[in-house]
Scaffold this motif. Structure first.
Motif, PDB file in Angstrom:
ATOM      1  N   PHE A 181     -14.879  16.326  39.269  1.00 45.56           N
ATOM      2  CA  PHE A 181     -15.960  15.822  38.415  1.00 45.56           C
ATOM      3  C   PHE A 181     -15.425  15.469  37.030  1.00 45.56           C
ATOM      4  CE2 PHE A 181     -19.182  16.625  35.169  1.00 45.56           C
ATOM      5  CZ  PHE A 181     -20.172  15.738  35.566  1.00 45.56           C
ATOM      6  N   VAL A 182     -14.603  16.354  36.471  1.00 45.01           N
ATOM      7  CA  VAL A 182     -14.018  16.109  35.144  1.00 45.01           C
ATOM      8  C   VAL A 182     -13.183  14.826  35.175  1.00 45.01           C
ATOM      9  CG1 VAL A 182     -12.439  16.993  33.380  1.00 45.01           C
ATOM     10  CG2 VAL A 182     -14.094  18.532  34.474  1.00 45.01           C
ATOM     11  N   ALA A 183     -12.397  14.643  36.227  1.00 45.19           N
ATOM     12  CA  ALA A 183     -11.583  13.432  36.352  1.00 45.19           C
ATOM     13  C   ALA A 183     -12.464  12.184  36.421  1.00 45.19           C
ATOM     14  CB  ALA A 183     -10.695  13.517  37.589  1.00 45.19           C
ATOM     15  N   LYS A 184     -13.590  12.279  37.129  1.00 47.83           N
ATOM     16  CA  LYS A 184     -14.502  11.135  37.219  1.00 47.83           C
ATOM     17  C   LYS A 184     -15.097  10.819  35.847  1.00 47.83           C
ATOM     18  CE  LYS A 184     -15.185   9.255  40.343  1.00 47.83           C
ATOM     19  NZ  LYS A 184     -14.424   8.069  40.778  1.00 47.83           N
TER      20      LYS A 184
ATOM     21  N   VAL B  99     -26.500  13.971  34.801  1.00 50.33           N
ATOM     22  CA  VAL B  99     -25.170  14.003  35.410  1.00 50.33           C
ATOM     23  C   VAL B  99     -24.594  15.410  35.245  1.00 50.33           C
ATOM     24  CG1 VAL B  99     -22.844  13.036  35.345  1.00 50.33           C
ATOM     25  CG2 VAL B  99     -24.828  11.551  34.985  1.00 50.33           C
ATOM     26  N   HIS B 100     -24.229  16.015  36.381  1.00 48.83           N
ATOM     27  CA  HIS B 100     -23.679  17.370  36.378  1.00 48.83           C
ATOM     28  C   HIS B 100     -22.710  17.521  37.544  1.00 48.83           C
ATOM     29  CE1 HIS B 100     -26.433  18.304  39.666  1.00 48.83           C
ATOM     30  NE2 HIS B 100     -27.372  17.709  38.946  1.00 48.83           N
ATOM     31  N   SER B 101     -22.061  18.674  37.606  1.00 50.56           N
ATOM     32  CA  SER B 101     -20.969  18.878  38.553  1.00 50.56           C
ATOM     33  C   SER B 101     -21.383  18.923  40.013  1.00 50.56           C
ATOM     34  CB  SER B 101     -20.217  20.163  38.200  1.00 50.56           C
ATOM     35  OG  SER B 101     -21.092  21.274  38.281  1.00 50.56           O
ATOM     36  N   GLU B 102     -22.683  18.930  40.298  1.00 45.67           N
ATOM     37  CA  GLU B 102     -23.122  18.898  41.691  1.00 45.67           C
ATOM     38  C   GLU B 102     -23.556  17.505  42.142  1.00 45.67           C
ATOM     39  OE1 GLU B 102     -25.921  22.020  42.524  1.00 45.67           O
ATOM     40  OE2 GLU B 102     -24.309  23.474  42.669  1.00 45.67           O
ATOM     41  N   VAL B 103     -23.510  16.529  41.246  1.00 46.67           N
ATOM     42  CA  VAL B 103     -23.785  15.144  41.646  1.00 46.67           C
ATOM     43  C   VAL B 103     -22.593  14.670  42.477  1.00 46.67           C
ATOM     44  CG1 VAL B 103     -24.108  12.791  40.802  1.00 46.67           C
ATOM     45  CG2 VAL B 103     -25.187  14.698  39.597  1.00 46.67           C
ATOM     46  N   THR B 104     -22.862  13.937  43.550  1.00 48.76           N
ATOM     47  CA  THR B 104     -21.758  13.513  44.416  1.00 48.76           C
ATOM     48  C   THR B 104     -20.847  12.527  43.694  1.00 48.76           C
ATOM     49  OG1 THR B 104     -22.914  11.634  45.399  1.00 48.76           O
ATOM     50  CG2 THR B 104     -23.187  13.786  46.476  1.00 48.76           C
ATOM     51  N   LEU B 105     -19.548  12.674  43.935  1.00 50.32           N
ATOM     52  CA  LEU B 105     -18.572  11.769  43.333  1.00 50.32           C
ATOM     53  C   LEU B 105     -18.785  10.339  43.819  1.00 50.32           C
ATOM     54  CD1 LEU B 105     -15.378  13.995  43.511  1.00 50.32           C
ATOM     55  CD2 LEU B 105     -16.826  13.546  41.530  1.00 50.32           C
ATOM     56  N   GLU B 106     -19.251  10.187  45.044  1.00 50.36           N
ATOM     57  CA  GLU B 106     -19.500   8.856  45.586  1.00 50.36           C
ATOM     58  C   GLU B 106     -20.584   8.128  44.791  1.00 50.36           C
ATOM     59  OE1 GLU B 106     -19.570  11.688  47.534  1.00 50.36           O
ATOM     60  OE2 GLU B 106     -17.582  11.426  48.406  1.00 50.36           O
TER      61      GLU B 106
ATOM     62  N   LYS C 194     -20.079   4.773  42.484  1.00 50.07           N
ATOM     63  CA  LYS C 194     -20.894   3.570  42.714  1.00 50.07           C
ATOM     64  C   LYS C 194     -21.517   3.090  41.399  1.00 50.07           C
ATOM     65  CE  LYS C 194     -23.283   3.319  46.482  1.00 50.07           C
ATOM     66  NZ  LYS C 194     -24.309   3.492  47.539  1.00 50.07           N
ATOM     67  N   ALA C 195     -22.077   4.023  40.636  1.00 55.17           N
ATOM     68  CA  ALA C 195     -22.681   3.665  39.347  1.00 55.17           C
ATOM     69  C   ALA C 195     -21.618   3.160  38.373  1.00 55.17           C
ATOM     70  CB  ALA C 195     -23.411   4.872  38.755  1.00 55.17           C
ATOM     71  N   ARG C 196     -20.468   3.828  38.338  1.00 56.67           N
ATOM     72  CA  ARG C 196     -19.389   3.413  37.423  1.00 56.67           C
ATOM     73  C   ARG C 196     -18.960   1.980  37.703  1.00 56.67           C
ATOM     74  NH1 ARG C 196     -13.999   2.892  36.707  1.00 56.67           N
ATOM     75  NH2 ARG C 196     -13.538   3.232  38.908  1.00 56.67           N
ATOM     76  N   LEU C 197     -18.819   1.637  38.972  1.00 53.25           N
ATOM     77  CA  LEU C 197     -18.398   0.276  39.329  1.00 53.25           C
ATOM     78  C   LEU C 197     -19.452  -0.766  38.973  1.00 53.25           C
ATOM     79  CD1 LEU C 197     -16.564   0.923  42.711  1.00 53.25           C
ATOM     80  CD2 LEU C 197     -15.550   0.430  40.462  1.00 53.25           C
ATOM     81  N   ILE C 198     -20.711  -0.419  39.152  1.00 55.86           N
ATOM     82  CA  ILE C 198     -21.792  -1.344  38.756  1.00 55.86           C
ATOM     83  C   ILE C 198     -21.731  -1.609  37.259  1.00 55.86           C
ATOM     84  CG2 ILE C 198     -24.295  -1.571  38.501  1.00 55.86           C
ATOM     85  CD1 ILE C 198     -24.512  -0.115  41.251  1.00 55.86           C
TER      86      ILE C 198
END
Length: 93
Positions: free
Chosen positions: A59-62, A4-11, A15-19
């Motif tokens: 990204f930081v907020a996510k 996980v890094h700052s270029e991974v899409t927020l979408e 999706k992973a967070r919700l799962i």
């Protein structure tokens, strides 16, 4: 959750967070704080292909949402560089 890094899409992160949240799973999130993009060194927030997570406030907020959900963070190297390229501080990565 790996790499996980700052270029991974927020979408994809959302999706992973919700799962995780829907299944009551506290995940371990493997963070690369200063991602070094070996495939495109010019695609970066600062020179030399380095993309510090602090340069991407979304990204930081996510990641703060992940923490609020009870997930935990693991450092996955500092830059995630490949091969024998010297890291910015010392030695090989």
């Amino acid at each position: 959750l790996e790499d996980v890094h700052s270029e991974v899409t927020l979408e994809s992160l959302e999706k992973a967070r919700l799962i995780f949240k829907q299944n009551n799973v506290n995940a371990h999130v493997s963070i690369i704080p200063i991602f070094h993009n070996p495939s495109n060194p010019n695609d970066a927030y600062v020179g030399m292909g380095e993309c510090p997570m602090t340069m991407n406030p979304d990204f930081v907020a996510k990641m703060q949402e992940y923490k609020a959900d009870g997930n935990e963070f693991i450092w996955h190297g500092i830059t995630h560089q490949l091969g024998t390229k010297l890291n910015p501080w010392e030695s090989n990565s």
